[in-house]
Scaffold this motif. Structure first.
Motif, mmCIF file in Angstrom:
data_model
loop_
_atom_site.group_PDB
_atom_site.id
_atom_site.type_symbol
_atom_site.label_atom_id
_atom_site.label_comp_id
_atom_site.label_asym_id
_atom_site.label_seq_id
_atom_site.Cartn_x
_atom_site.Cartn_y
_atom_site.Cartn_z
ATOM 1 N N THR A 1 6.288 2.983 -3.211
ATOM 2 C CA THR A 1 6.151 2.447 -1.850
ATOM 3 C C THR A 1 5.780 3.528 -0.831
ATOM 4 O OG1 THR A 1 8.517 2.709 -1.475
ATOM 5 C CG2 THR A 1 7.778 0.535 -2.198
ATOM 6 N N ASN A 2 5.340 4.670 -1.337
ATOM 7 C CA ASN A 2 4.889 5.705 -0.397
ATOM 8 C C ASN A 2 3.422 5.440 -0.058
ATOM 9 O OD1 ASN A 2 5.173 8.316 0.975
ATOM 10 N ND2 ASN A 2 3.692 9.034 -0.530
ATOM 11 N N ILE A 3 3.027 5.844 1.153
ATOM 12 C CA ILE A 3 1.633 5.625 1.526
ATOM 13 C C ILE A 3 0.946 6.950 1.817
ATOM 14 C CG2 ILE A 3 1.532 3.227 2.230
ATOM 15 C CD1 ILE A 3 2.636 3.864 4.850
ATOM 16 N N VAL A 4 -0.301 7.044 1.411
ATOM 17 C CA VAL A 4 -1.001 8.323 1.500
ATOM 18 C C VAL A 4 -2.009 8.336 2.647
ATOM 19 C CG1 VAL A 4 -2.377 10.022 0.232
ATOM 20 C CG2 VAL A 4 -0.759 8.575 -0.985
ATOM 21 N N VAL A 5 -2.862 7.337 2.713
ATOM 22 C CA VAL A 5 -3.766 7.320 3.869
ATOM 23 C C VAL A 5 -2.899 6.885 5.044
ATOM 24 C CG1 VAL A 5 -6.156 7.244 3.103
ATOM 25 C CG2 VAL A 5 -4.789 5.225 2.855
ATOM 26 N N ASN A 6 -2.864 7.752 6.004
ATOM 27 C CA ASN A 6 -1.679 7.966 6.837
ATOM 28 C C ASN A 6 -1.078 6.790 7.619
ATOM 29 O OD1 ASN A 6 -2.340 10.350 5.772
ATOM 30 N ND2 ASN A 6 -2.412 11.501 7.667
ATOM 31 N N GLY A 7 -0.631 5.798 6.897
ATOM 32 C CA GLY A 7 0.052 4.698 7.572
ATOM 33 C C GLY A 7 1.477 5.080 7.928
ATOM 34 N N SER A 8 2.117 4.206 8.687
ATOM 35 C CA SER A 8 3.486 4.489 9.094
ATOM 36 C C SER A 8 4.449 3.902 8.070
ATOM 37 C CB SER A 8 3.736 3.858 10.464
ATOM 38 O OG SER A 8 5.109 3.688 10.663
ATOM 39 N N ILE A 9 5.331 4.750 7.575
ATOM 40 C CA ILE A 9 6.293 4.284 6.580
ATOM 41 C C ILE A 9 7.282 3.298 7.228
ATOM 42 C CG2 ILE A 9 8.011 6.150 6.795
ATOM 43 C CD1 ILE A 9 6.660 4.654 3.519
ATOM 44 N N ILE A 10 7.375 3.327 8.533
ATOM 45 C CA ILE A 10 8.254 2.360 9.219
ATOM 46 C C ILE A 10 7.754 0.936 8.952
ATOM 47 C CG2 ILE A 10 9.119 1.558 11.458
ATOM 48 C CD1 ILE A 10 9.154 4.404 12.423
ATOM 49 N N THR B 1 -2.842 17.197 -9.072
ATOM 50 C CA THR B 1 -1.411 17.315 -9.373
ATOM 51 C C THR B 1 -0.677 17.268 -8.044
ATOM 52 O OG1 THR B 1 -1.658 19.698 -9.258
ATOM 53 C CG2 THR B 1 -1.568 18.754 -11.451
ATOM 54 N N SER B 2 0.384 16.538 -7.988
ATOM 55 C CA SER B 2 1.123 16.441 -6.723
ATOM 56 C C SER B 2 2.487 15.836 -7.004
ATOM 57 C CB SER B 2 0.381 15.532 -5.754
ATOM 58 O OG SER B 2 0.520 14.185 -6.177
ATOM 59 N N TRP B 3 3.305 15.784 -5.954
ATOM 60 C CA TRP B 3 4.629 15.186 -6.112
ATOM 61 C C TRP B 3 4.544 13.669 -6.227
ATOM 62 C CZ3 TRP B 3 6.262 11.848 -2.240
ATOM 63 C CH2 TRP B 3 5.710 11.989 -0.969
ATOM 64 N N TYR B 4 3.356 13.126 -6.110
ATOM 65 C CA TYR B 4 3.195 11.679 -6.286
ATOM 66 C C TYR B 4 3.322 11.276 -7.749
ATOM 67 C CZ TYR B 4 0.965 12.002 -1.661
ATOM 68 O OH TYR B 4 0.684 12.234 -0.351
ATOM 69 N N LYS B 5 3.116 12.288 -8.645
ATOM 70 C CA LYS B 5 3.214 11.992 -10.075
ATOM 71 C C LYS B 5 4.537 12.549 -10.605
ATOM 72 C CE LYS B 5 -1.787 12.214 -10.811
ATOM 73 N NZ LYS B 5 -2.920 12.971 -11.345
ATOM 74 N N ASN B 6 5.182 11.788 -11.471
ATOM 75 C CA ASN B 6 6.431 12.298 -12.038
ATOM 76 C C ASN B 6 6.137 13.106 -13.305
ATOM 77 O OD1 ASN B 6 6.095 10.446 -14.120
ATOM 78 N ND2 ASN B 6 7.501 8.942 -13.238
ATOM 79 N N ALA B 7 7.207 13.518 -13.991
ATOM 80 C CA ALA B 7 7.030 14.413 -15.141
ATOM 81 C C ALA B 7 6.191 13.765 -16.242
ATOM 82 C CB ALA B 7 8.395 14.823 -15.679
ATOM 83 N N THR B 8 6.152 12.429 -16.281
ATOM 84 C CA THR B 8 5.354 11.757 -17.314
ATOM 85 C C THR B 8 3.872 11.691 -16.917
ATOM 86 O OG1 THR B 8 5.465 9.512 -16.415
ATOM 87 C CG2 THR B 8 7.343 10.238 -17.753
ATOM 88 N N GLY B 9 3.570 12.105 -15.699
ATOM 89 C CA GLY B 9 2.187 12.048 -15.222
ATOM 90 C C GLY B 9 1.860 10.745 -14.515
ATOM 91 N N ARG B 10 2.830 9.817 -14.501
ATOM 92 C CA ARG B 10 2.601 8.538 -13.822
ATOM 93 C C ARG B 10 2.779 8.702 -12.308
ATOM 94 N NH1 ARG B 10 6.407 4.680 -12.081
ATOM 95 N NH2 ARG B 10 5.315 2.764 -11.552
ATOM 96 N N VAL B 11 1.959 8.016 -11.539
ATOM 97 C CA VAL B 11 2.159 8.008 -10.083
ATOM 98 C C VAL B 11 3.351 7.100 -9.798
ATOM 99 C CG1 VAL B 11 1.180 7.438 -7.830
ATOM 100 C CG2 VAL B 11 -0.297 8.397 -9.608
ATOM 101 N N SER B 12 4.486 7.718 -9.522
ATOM 102 C CA SER B 12 5.711 6.935 -9.330
ATOM 103 C C SER B 12 6.015 6.719 -7.846
ATOM 104 C CB SER B 12 6.897 7.650 -9.987
ATOM 105 O OG SER B 12 6.962 8.988 -9.531
ATOM 106 N N GLN B 13 5.259 7.389 -6.988
ATOM 107 C CA GLN B 13 5.618 7.326 -5.572
ATOM 108 C C GLN B 13 4.784 6.331 -4.765
ATOM 109 O OE1 GLN B 13 7.953 9.852 -7.071
ATOM 110 N NE2 GLN B 13 8.282 9.510 -4.919
ATOM 111 N N ASN B 14 3.496 6.209 -5.092
ATOM 112 C CA ASN B 14 2.583 5.584 -4.127
ATOM 113 C C ASN B 14 2.265 4.117 -4.368
ATOM 114 O OD1 ASN B 14 2.443 8.072 -3.006
ATOM 115 N ND2 ASN B 14 0.503 8.618 -3.966
ATOM 116 N N TRP B 15 2.062 3.460 -3.252
ATOM 117 C CA TRP B 15 1.553 2.096 -3.244
ATOM 118 C C TRP B 15 0.028 2.196 -3.346
ATOM 119 C CZ3 TRP B 15 3.082 -2.699 -3.823
ATOM 120 C CH2 TRP B 15 2.334 -3.755 -3.319
ATOM 121 N N PRO B 16 -0.560 1.558 -4.353
ATOM 122 C CA PRO B 16 -1.991 1.778 -4.557
ATOM 123 C C PRO B 16 -2.903 0.741 -3.908
ATOM 124 C CG PRO B 16 -1.058 0.702 -6.468
ATOM 125 C CD PRO B 16 0.057 0.827 -5.473
ATOM 126 N N PHE B 17 -2.320 -0.260 -3.245
ATOM 127 C CA PHE B 17 -3.133 -1.357 -2.705
ATOM 128 C C PHE B 17 -3.206 -1.226 -1.174
ATOM 129 C CE2 PHE B 17 -0.615 -2.991 -6.353
ATOM 130 C CZ PHE B 17 -1.655 -3.111 -7.260
#
Ligand code: NAP
Length: 643
Positions: A535-544, A598-614
């Motif tokens: 549920t994290n957003i990258v293109v700079n939306g508001s997490i609120i 490589t970034s903190w968006y990916k976990n140790a398995t390499g999966r993007v565990s942080q971001n909302w992709p839609f």
């Protein structure tokens, strides 16, 4: 500030003209002035305030606006016109300078919230009121999302208590006090939709201002009496006999207590647990060493030789600040951040603009709406990968490559006079691979200072006197600062969550956290997360915005229980899995999912565990109302036995 017209001329010079033009519709009662020749044409680096309009058109708009506002405010007639759906649609398209896809219309209408607080929970029937009175919810964390949960639960008539480890509210805005800390989202968007602040001093306000906003909000909604400060949650355990959660907490004196709730809302954030770098010798440096989120204000940096590891969002803000004071600053960069041109990053909001926000009907809403579109879903296509793209790995699509070129062109002049710097600061990964940072020239200016060195030779070790790089060079310092981010993918790492059949959430996850819509997990009835996995957003939306969607869904889930008479709900395993498959497939094609990133968006398995992709609109839609078909419902054992 009086509602007089003395600030009008100044206001018109500071106005976001497209937002002003649509606000005028509420005063004139028609949209005739939204003509094709005055329609904004934005470009990434132009002055968005004037929407690409010629000086002549700007002058026409200002003259027209002055007349309309003066007439409106002196006429005594003060009921703003509510546009028809067709006119509203025209206004939306006008302000963003392009036709908005039809499926965005209801979503953006809610964002405009002409009718007040569109997400207000309504528990009005006697059945719901009585159900609300019987519920008790435990919220973990009194940061932005925890406070929001408290507000919505209160509005629904549900009792709750919030457990907060700190001595005050504010979460990240309480903890991060490093020099230069400020929000990197425009504040007129980075605020609760139902608590607008027309008095933000900066477009991107500083940490103290943000903390003040959340403190005031907590006070306004009288939340403090529901908060246990300086208390940690140790464990949350689902009790199958009572279908309730037992939450073990520990106060600052080590006293433990077990609280009972019908549901738990975990609002502990993703970026709360500082991460020290996994570098050989970490811990051996003899001088003061601290992380950006645990800033040591007692360590005077004046005249010192300071070493900084990391060039992410936090270092990007504190490096330019401390560079002014320290004798010598060595910054170790592993990967350069993308710089997103933001000329007004440190600018104050003019008094004229504040006046418009306060007094011009719906100007604040239209301005927020414009920010929302331009900074979030309006950018989505530029960071979405094209499976057919066969260009170099510096981009994921032709549009992404085009944006890259535009941004590189904008950055280049900053490195004038420092040719070696340019290669170091232009990322090799695609734009959007990591959250781009707000650039008004301050960062590169700091790096160009004679007392600052940017080292890109990889770090080999940390030792007693400093940092040694792979080439064997030793950099000694008096103080070592980690700007190395957070243990983001280690969700909820500070406490145990035990669901049905004694299963612990972290055991289920095995280092690969997943949830349905970022909120619920099979086997964990009535356990909800805000800002959970994906549920994290990258293109700079508001997490609120995301938190507001999540809280509506969570309170909606409790309402579903109240309406159906069930005690608990949890997502069906197949619903959870199908959702995660969709998320993974979509993340694979986003710039941040590209294999070269490589970034903190990916976990140790390499999966993007942080971001909302839609697009954000999809989260809004998915969280409007819980779908009963997604859940397994549970009933109290005693009720079942009696039935
Ligand atoms: P970050 O963006 O994750 O940056 C960490 C930095 O440390 C990166 O440059 C990283 O390099 C480097 N690093 C980590 N481990 C390292 C190692 N072992 N060796 C060398 N370098 C290492 O962390 P952050 O700056 O604290 O920001 C985290 C997030 O918090 C941001 O993305 C943003 O979402 C949020 N934030 C927001 C604001 C704001 O709104 N104003 C401010 C600060 C933070 P790599 O890039 O190579 O991994």
């Amino acid at each position: 500030m009086a509602q007089d017209l003395s600030l009008l001329k100044q206001a018109l010079q500071e106005a976001h003209l497209p937002a002003l033009m649509v606000s005028l519709v509420h005063m004139t009662g028609n949209a005739d002035h939204l003509t094709a020749d005055k329609t904004p044409v934005y470009d990434f680096f132009g002055d968005s305030r004037v929407g690409g309009l010629s000086e002549e058109k700007q002058a026409e708009i200002v003259a027209f606006a002055e007349k309309v506002i003066t007439d409106y405010m002196t006429s005594g007639k003060k009921t703003p016109y509510q546009p028809s759906p067709e006119t509203l649609r025209r206004m939306m398209d006008y302000v963003v300078g392009a036709p908005i896809p039809e499926h965005y219309v209801p979503f953006l209408k809610e964002e405009l919230a002409f009718d007040g607080d569109a997400k207000l929970p309504e528990w009005n029937t006697p059945q719901l009121k009585s159900a609300a009175e019987k519920l008790h919810v435990i919220v973990v964390g009194a940061g932005m999302s925890g406070l929001l949960s408290g507000i919505r639960l209160q509005q629904a008539g549900i009792s709750f208590e919030i457990i907060e480890k700190n001595a005050d509210v504010g979460g990240t805005w309480y903890e991060n006090t490093y020099p230069g800390c400020r929000v990197d989202n425009p504040n007129h968007m980075y605020s609760f939709s139902f608590e607008p602040n027309h008095d933000w001093p900066y477009h991107y306000s500083t940490q103290d201002v943000l903390l003040g906003y959340f403190r005031r909000t907590a006070n306004k909604y009288d939340l403090r009496k529901h908060i246990r400060f300086e208390t940690q949650v140790v464990e949350a355990r689902f009790d199958e006999a009572s279908s309730q959660w037992h939450v073990r907490v520990k106060d600052k004196n080590g006293r433990e207590e077990t609280l009972t709730g019908d549901a738990v809302i975990s609002a502990v954030g993703q970026l709360n647990q500082p991460r020290k770098p996994d570098i050989k010798g970490e811990g051996s440096f003899k001088g003061p060493t601290f992380h950006s989120a645990q800033w040591r204000h007692d360590v005077d940096l004046k005249g010192k030789k300071v070493l900084v590891i990391g060039t992410g969002a936090s270092a990007f803000q504190f490096v330019p600040e401390i560079a002014k004071d320290v004798a010598d600053l060595t910054v170790f960069q592993r990967t350069p951040p993308w710089l997103g041109p933001t000329p007004d990053y440190h600018d104050k909001v003019g008094e004229g603009k504040k006046w418009l926000l306060e007094y011009i009907p719906f100007y604040a809403k239209w301005y927020r709406f414009w920010l929302f579109w331009m900074l979030t879903d309006g950018l989505y296509d530029y960071v979405k990968g094209d499976p057919g793209y066969n260009g170099p790995p510096t981009a994921v699509s032709a549009a992404n490559a085009e944006l890259r070129e535009m941004i590189v062109t904008a950055i280049k002049p900053q490195a004038d006079g420092a040719p070696d710097l340019l290669d170091k600061i232009i990322p090799a990964y695609p734009f959007g691979g990591k959250r781009s940072l707000r650039d008004n020239g301050t960062w590169v200016e700091a790096l160009k200072r004679p007392n600052v060195d940017l080292i890109t030779d990889p770090i080999a070790e940390i030792n007693e006197t400093g940092v040694k790089t792979k080439s064997g060079k030793q950099y000694d310092g008096d103080v070592l600062i980690y700007g190395t981010g957070f243990q983001a993918s280690n969700f909820l790492r500070t406490y145990k969550v035990v669901g049905r059949n004694g299963v612990e959430l972290h055991d289920r996850w095995h280092g690969d956290a997943r949830a349905y819509l970022g909120m619920t997990v099979p086997g964990f009835p009535n356990f909800f997360m805000i800002y959970g996995p994906n549920t994290n957003i990258v293109v700079n939306g508001s997490i609120i915005f995301f938190s507001e969607c999540a809280v509506r869904y969570i309170v909606g889930s409790l309402k579903l229980l109240a309406e159906t008479g069930h005690t608990t709900l949890e997502p069906k395993e197949e619903v959870h899995d199908a959702f995660n498959r969709k998320v993974d497939e979509a993340n694979r094609w986003m710039a941040w999912g590209a294999p070269q990133v490589t970034s903190w968006y990916k976990n140790a398995t390499g999966r993007v565990s942080q971001n909302w992709p839609f697009p954000l609109v999809d989260y809004w839609k998915a969280t409007l109302k819980p779908n009963p078909n997604d859940f397994i419902f549970g009933d109290k054992r005693s009720q079942k036995a009696a039935a």
